[in-house]
Design an enzyme around this catalytic site. Structure first.
Site, PDB file in Angstrom:
ATOM      1  N   LYS A 189      64.572  44.433   8.714  1.00  7.65           N
ATOM      2  CA  LYS A 189      64.500  42.989   8.936  1.00  7.65           C
ATOM      3  C   LYS A 189      65.894  42.459   9.262  1.00  7.65           C
ATOM      4  O   LYS A 189      66.741  42.348   8.394  1.00  7.65           O
ATOM      5  CB  LYS A 189      63.979  42.277   7.689  1.00  7.65           C
ATOM      6  CG  LYS A 189      63.569  40.848   8.003  1.00  7.65           C
ATOM      7  CD  LYS A 189      63.645  39.928   6.813  1.00  7.65           C
ATOM      8  CE  LYS A 189      65.010  39.425   6.552  1.00  7.65           C
ATOM      9  NZ  LYS A 189      65.658  38.669   7.651  1.00  7.65           N
ATOM     10  N   GLU A 265      75.343  46.106  -0.073  1.00  7.76           N
ATOM     11  CA  GLU A 265      76.667  45.734   0.446  1.00  7.76           C
ATOM     12  C   GLU A 265      76.716  44.219   0.366  1.00  7.76           C
ATOM     13  O   GLU A 265      76.093  43.534   1.180  1.00  7.76           O
ATOM     14  CB  GLU A 265      76.829  46.177   1.902  1.00  7.76           C
ATOM     15  CG  GLU A 265      76.801  47.673   2.132  1.00  7.76           C
ATOM     16  CD  GLU A 265      78.017  48.389   1.600  1.00  7.76           C
ATOM     17  OE1 GLU A 265      78.961  47.712   1.128  1.00  7.76           O
ATOM     18  OE2 GLU A 265      78.024  49.628   1.626  1.00  7.76           O
ATOM     19  N   CYS A 299      82.715  40.199   5.553  1.00  9.87           N
ATOM     20  CA  CYS A 299      82.903  40.337   4.098  1.00  9.87           C
ATOM     21  C   CYS A 299      84.233  41.038   3.805  1.00  9.87           C
ATOM     22  O   CYS A 299      84.722  41.011   2.682  1.00  9.87           O
ATOM     23  CB  CYS A 299      81.732  41.066   3.467  1.00  9.87           C
ATOM     24  SG  CYS A 299      81.343  42.592   4.300  1.00  9.87           S
ATOM     25  N   GLU A 396      83.929  33.108  -0.921  1.00  5.18           N
ATOM     26  CA  GLU A 396      84.161  33.645   0.420  1.00  5.18           C
ATOM     27  C   GLU A 396      84.266  32.488   1.408  1.00  5.18           C
ATOM     28  O   GLU A 396      83.374  31.641   1.459  1.00  5.18           O
ATOM     29  CB  GLU A 396      82.947  34.483   0.828  1.00  5.18           C
ATOM     30  CG  GLU A 396      83.152  35.953   0.708  1.00  5.18           C
ATOM     31  CD  GLU A 396      81.990  36.752   1.289  1.00  5.18           C
ATOM     32  OE1 GLU A 396      80.826  36.441   0.996  1.00  5.18           O
ATOM     33  OE2 GLU A 396      82.267  37.693   2.023  1.00  5.18           O
TER      34      GLU A 396
HETATM   35  P1  ADP Z   1      74.101  34.816   4.486  1.00  4.77           P
HETATM   36  O1  ADP Z   1      74.365  33.824   3.394  1.00  4.77           O
HETATM   37  O2  ADP Z   1      75.305  35.478   4.997  1.00  4.77           O
HETATM   38  O3  ADP Z   1      73.171  34.331   5.539  1.00  4.77           O
HETATM   39  P2  ADP Z   1      71.985  36.156   3.143  1.00  4.77           P
HETATM   40  O4  ADP Z   1      72.171  37.037   1.962  1.00  4.77           O
HETATM   41  O5  ADP Z   1      71.301  34.851   2.936  1.00  4.77           O
HETATM   42  O6  ADP Z   1      73.407  36.012   3.777  1.00  4.77           O
HETATM   43  O7  ADP Z   1      71.197  36.912   4.287  1.00  4.77           O
HETATM   44  C1  ADP Z   1      71.292  38.288   4.562  1.00  4.77           C
HETATM   45  C2  ADP Z   1      69.937  38.810   4.951  1.00  4.77           C
HETATM   46  O8  ADP Z   1      69.057  38.667   3.844  1.00  4.77           O
HETATM   47  C3  ADP Z   1      69.276  38.067   6.108  1.00  4.77           C
HETATM   48  O9  ADP Z   1      68.546  39.013   6.875  1.00  4.77           O
HETATM   49  C4  ADP Z   1      68.325  37.124   5.397  1.00  4.77           C
HETATM   50  O10 ADP Z   1      67.210  36.750   6.176  1.00  4.77           O
HETATM   51  C5  ADP Z   1      67.869  37.994   4.252  1.00  4.77           C
HETATM   52  N1  ADP Z   1      67.323  37.261   3.105  1.00  4.77           N
HETATM   53  C6  ADP Z   1      67.699  36.057   2.636  1.00  4.77           C
HETATM   54  N2  ADP Z   1      66.958  35.733   1.559  1.00  4.77           N
HETATM   55  C7  ADP Z   1      66.093  36.763   1.343  1.00  4.77           C
HETATM   56  C8  ADP Z   1      65.069  37.037   0.383  1.00  4.77           C
HETATM   57  N3  ADP Z   1      64.767  36.187  -0.593  1.00  4.77           N
HETATM   58  N4  ADP Z   1      64.389  38.201   0.481  1.00  4.77           N
HETATM   59  C9  ADP Z   1      64.675  39.076   1.456  1.00  4.77           C
HETATM   60  N5  ADP Z   1      65.629  38.889   2.382  1.00  4.77           N
HETATM   61  C10 ADP Z   1      66.334  37.747   2.337  1.00  4.77           C
END
Ligand code: ADP
Length: 492
Positions: A189, A265, A299, A396
């Protein structure tokens, strides 16, 4: 890098050519009910295109396809898996102009950064193609004699891979390379902000001969809703995530239900230390790289720059002069080195962190306020006199902002560096080998750049300690994350 003039027509024909559907079981399919989500160009805020937006049912279809393809991929000869990865590596190079432009359009980074990422991303496929044929075990006589120990490696099984928007290609290949090499199928995903690079990569893997179902690409605007039941089902045996610590924590909890293997990560808060005996020009060049690569949206970006009081004025004026020279604009324009941030949320966050520091007494050398134009632009910014309570000492920044703080002693700066829940990477500049090693050992991080401002390399183990994550990607350990160890005790 091939710098070129990009026309609007070239942009639209490239976007037109990308498959904008879900890739499930080797086929391009619409989302259930035809749902779509919008992909925007961060340099204009305008719509680039829409892509299929997966539902929970689409998620199940992808996971079932990965499950069904697992025995076939595990049984495939390692050499054949290696050949698929090598063909994909070559195709990525053949299509590097398209892949780089696509990434710049959806994510905003300058084309020079995108070319760098295509090369870096492809390298994971080559590295793991070479690893695929080296998976081996051991055979041993029991210490007391009699029995024999046969130790074998097997793929962990189907995997769920979740990637962020800041390196849309490399964070995917870094997970897909070892998964395919080890014989694990996957549901990947990508981030909903930047799905196009991964959709283009699916085409490449398909063309390289990857069997149907071995990799499935699921784009969704409802990540939590779609992914949680898949993770909790236990059908996948491994979850590999790159993203924020907050989401990582949530996913670890979900993965615990069926005790999935996990690789995480997560965030970083890198310290960058310049000692009084450092080569200041080399440190400025390193800081420029560690800060400005990817417009600071990494990061590994230098988040807190500590400079010995005796050299901070020289360092600050040289860094500010270099950062001020970097041309800002749409990433597709010739010579641009500073692109937009990925979205309005990111821009507001950077602006809020700078405002907080300045209100606390920080001085602005250059930059310091958002650029007044379409898109989400923040200029290169250098701040000094950062108050110890400033939010950017702990959070960050993820933008082109360099906060400088003077220090007096080695002991003091090590304690400041370690005063964070993160532990991904730190950078140390000194001409003394003894001090360099001493400080590298004392700082709490999974990686250290000693007199260098970039550590990422597919052949080296990338990863963090503390709340920056679990496990390592790349290097010779990267493939281990996708392998189980089986011990067979043999009576003699
Ligand atoms: P950022 O804050 O840098 O956008 P995230 O951790 O929110 O980082 O996002 C990293 C990835 O995790 C993206 O692919 C996002 O769609 C996915 N993501 C965010 N929330 C969830 C969740 N609850 N379950 C699964 N994947 C998630």
């Amino acid at each position: 890098m091939a710098e070129q003039t990009i026309t609007a027509e070239r942009e639209s024909s490239l976007i037109e050519a990308v498959p904008k559907r879900l890739f499930i079981n080797g086929e391009w399919v619409d989302a259930e009910g035809g749902a779509t989500l919008e992909v925007l160009d961060p340099s204009t805020g305008r719509l680039l295109c829409t892509v299929a937006d997966a539902s929970e049912q689409d998620g199940w279809n992808a996971l079932k396809a990965a499950e069904a393809a697992q025995p076939g991929l595990a049984a495939m000869a390692p050499r054949e898996r290696a050949n698929i990865l090598m063909r994909a590596f070559e195709l990525m190079h053949e299509r590097k102009d398209d892949l780089a432009l696509l990434m710049t359009l959806e994510m905003g980074k300058p084309l020079s950064d995108s070319y760098g990422e295509v090369t870096y991303a492809a390298e994971f496929f080559r590295h793991f193609a070479e690893e695929a044929t080296r998976i081996s075990g051991s055979y041993q006589t029991a210490p007391a004699g009699g029995a024999r120990f046969l130790v074998a490696k097997q793929p962990v099984g189907p995997t769920i891979l979740i990637t962020p928007w800041n390196f849309p290609l490399a964070m995917g290949t870094r997970k897909l390379g070892p998964a395919i090499a080890a014989g694990c199928t996957s549901v990947l995903k990508p981030a909903e902000l930047t799905p196009l690079s991964m959709l283009a990569l699916a085409d490449i893997l398909h063309e390289a001969g990857l069997p149907a179902g071995a990799v499935n690409i699921l784009v969704t605007s409802t990540a939590g809703k779609v992914m949680e039941p898949l993770i909790r089902s236990g059908i996948a045996r491994k979850l590999s995530f790159t993203g924020s610590t907050g989401v990582g924590r949530k996913l670890l909890e979900q993965a615990s239900e069926r005790v999935l293997r996990t690789s995480m990560e997560l965030g970083g808060n890198a310290g960058f230390v310049v000692f009084e005996d450092a080569d200041v020009d080399a440190a400025v060049a390193g800081a420029l790289l560690a800060k400005m690569r990817n417009t600071g949206e990494a990061c590994t970006a230098a988040n807190r720059i500590f400079v010995h009081r005796s050299v901070i004025d020289e360092f600050a004026s040289k860094l500010a002069a270099e950062m001020d020279k970097l041309p800002l604009g749409r990433g597709v324009e010739d010579g641009v080195r500073v692109g937009p941030l990925v979205d309005a949320k990111q821009l507001d966050k950077v602006d809020a962190l700078v405002t907080d520091a300045v209100e606390g007494g920080a001085k602005v050398l250059i930059g310091g306020t958002p650029v007044d134009r379409d898109g989400y632009f923040y200029p290169p910014t250098v701040l000094t006199d950062i108050p110890s309570g400033a939010r950017m000492r702990q959070e960050e920044i993820f933008g082109p902002v360099a906060p400088l703080t003077p220090f007096d002693t080695e002991e003091e700066v090590i304690s400041w560096i370690n005063d964070t829940e993160y532990g991904l990477v730190n950078y140390v500049y000194t001409e003394s080998l003894r001090r360099g090693i001493r400080v590298a050992e004392a700082v709490e991080s999974g990686m250290v750049g000693l007199n260098q401002g970039a550590v990422s390399n597919p052949a080296a183990p990338f990863g963090g300690i503390k709340e920056s994550g679990l496990g390592r990607e790349g290097g010779d350990t990267g493939i281990e994350e996708f392998l189980e160890t089986k011990y067979i005790g043999i009576a003699m």
